[in-house]
Design an enzyme around this catalytic site. Structure first.
Site, PDB file in Angstrom:
ATOM      1  N   HIS A 103       0.832  -1.206   0.000  1.00 55.39           N
ATOM      2  CA  HIS A 103       0.000   0.000   0.000  1.00 55.39           C
ATOM      3  C   HIS A 103       0.869   1.260   0.000  1.00 55.39           C
ATOM      4  O   HIS A 103       0.639   2.204  -0.769  1.00 55.39           O
ATOM      5  CB  HIS A 103      -0.921  -0.037   1.227  1.00 55.39           C
ATOM      6  CG  HIS A 103      -1.938   1.054   1.262  1.00 55.39           C
ATOM      7  ND1 HIS A 103      -2.688   1.328   2.380  1.00 55.39           N
ATOM      8  CD2 HIS A 103      -2.346   1.949   0.323  1.00 55.39           C
ATOM      9  CE1 HIS A 103      -3.499   2.339   2.131  1.00 55.39           C
ATOM     10  NE2 HIS A 103      -3.313   2.743   0.893  1.00 55.39           N
ATOM     11  N   GLU A 106       2.446   1.576  -3.322  1.00 53.34           N
ATOM     12  CA  GLU A 106       1.477   2.112  -4.303  1.00 53.34           C
ATOM     13  C   GLU A 106       1.458   3.645  -4.252  1.00 53.34           C
ATOM     14  O   GLU A 106       1.420   4.314  -5.283  1.00 53.34           O
ATOM     15  CB  GLU A 106       0.081   1.538  -4.012  1.00 53.34           C
ATOM     16  CG  GLU A 106      -1.044   2.148  -4.826  1.00 53.34           C
ATOM     17  CD  GLU A 106      -2.248   2.522  -3.984  1.00 53.34           C
ATOM     18  OE1 GLU A 106      -2.675   3.695  -4.037  1.00 53.34           O
ATOM     19  OE2 GLU A 106      -2.775   1.652  -3.253  1.00 53.34           O
ATOM     20  N   HIS A 107       1.495   4.190  -3.049  1.00 55.00           N
ATOM     21  CA  HIS A 107       1.529   5.655  -2.899  1.00 55.00           C
ATOM     22  C   HIS A 107       2.865   6.227  -3.380  1.00 55.00           C
ATOM     23  O   HIS A 107       2.903   7.266  -4.044  1.00 55.00           O
ATOM     24  CB  HIS A 107       1.325   6.038  -1.428  1.00 55.00           C
ATOM     25  CG  HIS A 107      -0.090   6.016  -0.969  1.00 55.00           C
ATOM     26  ND1 HIS A 107      -0.736   7.121  -0.479  1.00 55.00           N
ATOM     27  CD2 HIS A 107      -1.013   5.011  -0.931  1.00 55.00           C
ATOM     28  CE1 HIS A 107      -1.982   6.804  -0.142  1.00 55.00           C
ATOM     29  NE2 HIS A 107      -2.172   5.523  -0.400  1.00 55.00           N
ATOM     30  N   GLU A 204      -4.529   7.155   6.853  1.00 51.81           N
ATOM     31  CA  GLU A 204      -5.591   6.528   6.057  1.00 51.81           C
ATOM     32  C   GLU A 204      -6.065   5.235   6.724  1.00 51.81           C
ATOM     33  O   GLU A 204      -7.263   4.974   6.839  1.00 51.81           O
ATOM     34  CB  GLU A 204      -5.081   6.220   4.640  1.00 51.81           C
ATOM     35  CG  GLU A 204      -6.140   5.545   3.766  1.00 51.81           C
ATOM     36  CD  GLU A 204      -5.601   5.001   2.454  1.00 51.81           C
ATOM     37  OE1 GLU A 204      -6.316   4.213   1.817  1.00 51.81           O
ATOM     38  OE2 GLU A 204      -4.467   5.354   2.064  1.00 51.81           O
TER      39      GLU A 204
END
Length: 1027
Positions: A103, A106-107, A204
């Protein structure tokens, strides 16, 4: 963006036929598909070899499967006459810990690459393109990067940026700190301020797991698949994220983001050869084949069932504070790469759980043991081996054994009695409708639909051939009438890999989470030397400096404003009447479906009934009508329509801030052969709805209240903006009543009532005002061949319900008639409510919620759609978001998102999403206005904002929705064209002018709202209203 598990049936709902802008051509002459059929297996192009070419007439496309010769990268192209072209690349990402490495990666890959080394090219491209979609997703076992656009040059630009991002990212340590996690002084400019955890993904995921439904779904997956990658949190467990190092991030990229571990997908009407050439030249040709070793092994089967228990935070908005437990039984099923078995199990799941005729609905929902099914219910094909889950939320702890017994007993009953033929036919009819319905984002839906199976080397082409699966399913039923019962016996009754997971609220849950975070923080701090702390402070200043610098984005490709079409395509609509009721006809390529809408006015409804209208809308099609009880009604709706719904409508006037239309919208669709049945179903609802079943109403109320409560943590920014704007316009006030926190609280009170008789009595009172042909207008979207038949059936429906025509006086004295067709002023009209003496009111509201993050909203009263300043405010919102607020709220502040936007009702709104800050974010909003007034922006900034606005203005519209803006809002193509011209004409002076006149302190009329955890600063400030 972290994507929770999704069931294949959910994905199937989005598989639609045809694209948004198809001509009247039939499949046989579709240019893109026809050209694609000329490719042959074995053909070599630009480093790729064609493996298979298959026509898929169900979906009006040709599928071409290829492999990259050097790296082995898999490629699928879906050629189809749809200009909304899509590209997607996905990698199998299989983490073995919960640090959130896929994750955070991905950012971070989107923060700069070799060819495009500027910071954050992904967010910058949002304003340099006309994309119809741009995003990235981290699932449990893959990471996907999709974009779509209707512009060929834009496609090449975005493809170049995406390829460079995923294959050649910079992966700078600073970007890892910003996007993942970091230790930093609370105030980065003050070395004496305490050290805290910061980071976009860190916040998040704290926000994601403040949602009890998500928390439960995550625990369920981790515990059902305990032996490999599914046992960890791919998105990142907040307490584990600080264990991830920058080195580990770079290593994960090296092993997982390689063409040999990639699946590339393109879709649309652009030529395949150009895609292949660019992908090979810019990326794949620079690699050699490797063996990535990312396969997910099968989960070893348990020899006996297991039980587990977890806890969560209490839900302040739960319908019943004493019933907040969840219990679910989950079964491990077969491998999702067996396409037909997966199709069969997803259908079986639907038969078992979906709608009031399903056995589990009857056994679990109707006895009112819980408020709704558990957050995970039915078939889930998002993991290598699928699962099926069934259970309840909103139940008492004491009912756990009862629920388990009901589940096992229901499985026995299904094995014994099976399913009615009519229910199976209704489900197959649903699939037929879904394949014919045309969505605007068909390419994205396809990419999502095939992702999981393809990820584990399933055949994506076989997945697209849905009709083959339907035929095979029918044949299996013919050959063995007990086909489905045998599946239930095998996968449920005889299955020892079964998990029962219960979850209960713990009043100290959030405190325990905070203590655990504090403990980890202190462990990290105690290991630091003074020079380490100094280093952290200096790195914090360096990051702040980098975030504050104006970025040179000149290396990025960009479209120009001159690339935007100067005019919009005209959508012809024809106004007529059906038995005296105004009717708008819009002829469209709807693929054999007829779409019906009716707008019914609320103007005569007494004020005391307004709060009940959303409840009325949600239950009116689910209570039964005529000779049918609610079960028979639901069956007929599934068998004869694509769905029937009623929704509230608050439509601000496009010329006046204090005028709006209020009503409810009836919507349904059907195949042409079912027109009489669809209108008969509506006729029964108008003429003889059933308002006598108190127990049925109780079930629907509990489900509705639970759904509203569950939705707050996902849509908190929307609730904050709605609350902030509710005293600024008359429409805003009604919007809060229908869709805001007022409605959530009202439904909680209704659900808590021991006797619903008073509620039941209000429904017929509402019905006689709303379902009144006197206050109604209709719209039909259909092919030219279907139009006359559709009108004939509508006319007989209007005659059938004519007895409901009643003349009531409008509740408000100031009503204004607006012609539906501006060229025919004496024709049909819309009736709006005017508030000539409305006084907007400034209010700051804080709503305490059990979340560890905030949702902040500020709304400012400005101008309506047709005002000359509206276009400037639209551009201003986009520019302020991209050039200032994104940096302040997300990069520096650590929120998952934030920005500013101009709303259709004349409210200019600021917002933040999953934000660790509260009042500081309100300061960022003010600084954004000051930044504009300081005139530090360039002409390039303005042009990029215009591109971003136009990408939304020109987003595809499905044939089913063409003509709806004029039907609902009175916004004609001519008005849209005028707005378009104003957007082109927006200047630097216009932006400075509207920022000063509408958004400056002293000039602005605004409201503020924050949803979030306990806040001592706000509680001590008397200017806030705390709820």
């Amino acid at each position: 963006m972290f994507r929770q598990t999704k069931a294949v049936l959910e994905k199937l709902r989005h598989v639609r036929s045809k694209g948004p802008h198809l001509s009247w051509r039939q499949w046989s002459t579709a240019a893109a598909g026809k050209k694609a059929l000329q490719y042959t297996a074995g053909q070599q192009m630009h480093g790729f070899t064609v493996k298979e070419v298959v026509a898929v007439p169900d979906l009006f496309l040709t599928a071409i499967k290829l492999t990259h010769d050097t790296t082995g990268a898999q490629y699928l192209h879906a050629a189809r006459d749809d200009p909304n072209n899509l590209f997607s690349v996905q990698f199998r990402t299989t983490p073995m810990d919960s640090t959130g490495v896929p994750h955070i990666l991905e950012h971070t890959v989107l923060c700069g690459s070799q060819k495009y080394p500027c910071r954050d090219p992904f967010f910058k491209m949002l304003n340099r393109s006309l994309s119809t979609f741009m995003n990235a997703f981290t699932a449990s076992d893959y990471t996907m990067y999709p974009f779509s656009t209707q512009n060929a040059k834009d496609f090449q630009n975005l493809l170049s940026v995406y390829l460079d991002a995923v294959f050649f990212p910079c992966l700078r340590e600073q970007d890892f700190w910003q996007e993942g996690w970091r230790l930093e002084n609370e105030d980065p400019t003050d070395a004496s301020s305490p050290l805290v955890f910061k980071g976009v993904v860190f916040n998040e995921m704290k926000g994601a797991f403040s949602d009890n439904e998500r928390l439960y779904a995550q625990h369920l997956q981790n515990k059902l698949y305990p032996d490999h990658t599914y046992s960890v949190v791919s998105g990142g467990e907040p307490l584990a994220i600080p264990n991830l190092s920058w080195e580990q991030l770079k290593q994960f990229h090296a092993t997982h983001y390689h063409p040999s571990n990639a699946r590339l997908f393109t879709y649309g009407d652009l030529p395949l050869e150009q895609h292949l050439k660019q992908i090979d030249q810019e990326a794949l040709s620079k690699f050699q084949r490797i063996h990535p070793n990312t396969q997910v092994p099968s989960q070893p089967h348990w020899t006996s069932p297991r039980e587990e228990h977890v806890t969560c935070s209490p839900d302040a908005m739960a319908p019943d504070a004493t019933r907040q437990n969840t219990l679910c039984v989950s079964y491990l099923l077969g491998d999702i790469t067996d396409t037909f078995e997966a199709f069969t199990l997803s259908l079986l799941s639907s038969l078992m759980t979906s709608g009031p005729n399903a056995p589990f609905y009857k056994a679990l929902i109707e006895p009112k043991i819980g408020t709704d099914f558990s957050s995970v219910v039915g078939y889930d094909g998002s993991t290598k081996e699928a699962s099926f889950s069934i259970g309840l939320q909103g139940m008492a702890e004491d009912d756990a054994e009862k629920v388990k017994n009901i589940i096992h007993r229901t499985i026995d009953d299904i094995i014994e009695t099976g399913f009615e033929d009519e229910r199976i036919e209704a489900l197959l009819h649903k699939i037929e409708i879904q394949m014919k319905h045309q969505s605007t984002n068909f390419g994205l839906s396809l990419a999502s639909y095939i992702a999981s199976s393809w990820n584990h080397d399933g055949d994506p082409v076989e997945l697209l051939q849905i009709s083959n699966s339907v035929l095979k399913f029918r044949q299996a039923l013919r050959e063995n009438p007990r086909f489905l019962q045998d599946k239930v016996q095998h996968y449920f009754k005889d299955n020892t890999h079964r998990l029962t997971l219960s979850m209960s609220p713990d009043d100290t849950y959030l405190d325990k989470q905070a203590s655990a975070e504090e403990r980890i923080l202190q462990e990290k701090i105690s290991a630091l030397s003074d020079s380490d702390k100094k280093d952290i402070y200096e790195k914090g200043l360096q990051l702040l400096d980098a975030q504050s610098k104006t970025q040179d984005a000149s290396c990025l490709p960009a479209l120009k404003v001159s690339d935007i079409a100067p005019t919009i395509p005209i959508t012809p609509v024809h106004m007529t009447k059906a038995d005296g009721v105004p009717l708008q006809l819009c002829e469209q390529p709807t693929n054999g479906l007829v779409y019906f809408r009716a707008m019914c006015s609320l103007n005569t409804l007494p004020e005391d009934l307004k709060l009940y209208v959303p409840l009325f809308c949600s239950v009116i099609t689910k209570l039964g009508s005529g000779s049918m009880d609610y079960r028979q009604q639901a069956q007929q709706m599934e068998l004869r329509t694509g769905g029937m719904s009623v929704s509230t409508q608050v439509i601000p006037d496009c010329t006046h801030m204090d005028m709006f239309e209020q009503g409810v919208l009836l919507s349904s669709s059907c195949l042409e052969r079912n027109l009489p049945h669809m209108f008969q179903l509506w006729g029964d609802i108008f003429n003889s709805p059933r308002f006598d079943d108190r127990e049925r109403l109780r079930v629907l109320v509990m489900m509705s209240a639970q759904e509203l409560a569950n939705g707050i943590s996902d849509s908190g920014h929307v609730y904050a903006m709605t609350q902030a704007g509710h005293l600024l316009t008359p429409a805003g006030e009604l919007l809060e009543t229908f869709d805001g926190m007022d409605q959530v609280k009202f439904m909680k009170r209704i659900a808590e009532m021991s006797d619903l008789t008073p509620v039941l009595r209000t429904l017929p009172r509402i019905k006689k005002h709303l379902l009144n042909p006197k206050n109604m207008r209709c719209a039909i979207n259909a092919t030219p061949q279907q139009t006359s038949k559709s009108v004939a059936h509508l006319e007989s429906f209007m005659k059938d319900v004519a007895g409901n025509k009643k003349h009531f006086k409008a509740v408000r004295p100031n009503v204004v008639e607006r012609p539906l067709d501006v060229r025919n002023v004496s024709g049909a009209s819309r009736t709006l409510v005017a508030h000539p003496n409305f006084q907007p009111c400034h209010m700051k509201t804080f709503i305490q919620m059990p979340f560890p993050v905030n949702f902040v909203g500020e709304s400012v009263r400005t101008v309506p759609y047709s005002h000359e300043d509206y276009a400037s405010l639209c551009v201003l919102g986009r520019m302020m978001t991209a050039k200032f607020l994104h940096g302040e709220i997300r990069e520096k502040g650590g929120a998952y998102g934030g920005g500013a936007r101009m709303g259709g009702g004349g409210l200019f709104s600021f917002y933040s999403y999953r934000d660790p800050n509260s009042v500081q974010t309100l300061s960022a909003f003010s600084k954004g206005v000051n930044w504009v007034k300081s005139a530090k922006f360039t002409q390039q900034d303005i042009d990029e904002a215009k591109l971003s606005v136009f990408s939304a203005v020109d987003s595809p519209v499905a044939p089913s929705s063409k003509g709806m803006s004029v039907f609902l809002s009175g916004i004609t193509d001519e008005m849209k064209q005028r707005h378009r011209e104003r957007l082109f004409d927006v200047t630097r002076e216009n932006l400075l002018d509207v920022a000063e006149r509408y958004l400056s302190v002293g000039n602005k009329t605004c409201g503020v709202s924050i949803l979030g955890p306990e806040n001592d600063v706000i509680k001590r400030d008397p200017s806030w209203v705390v709820k």
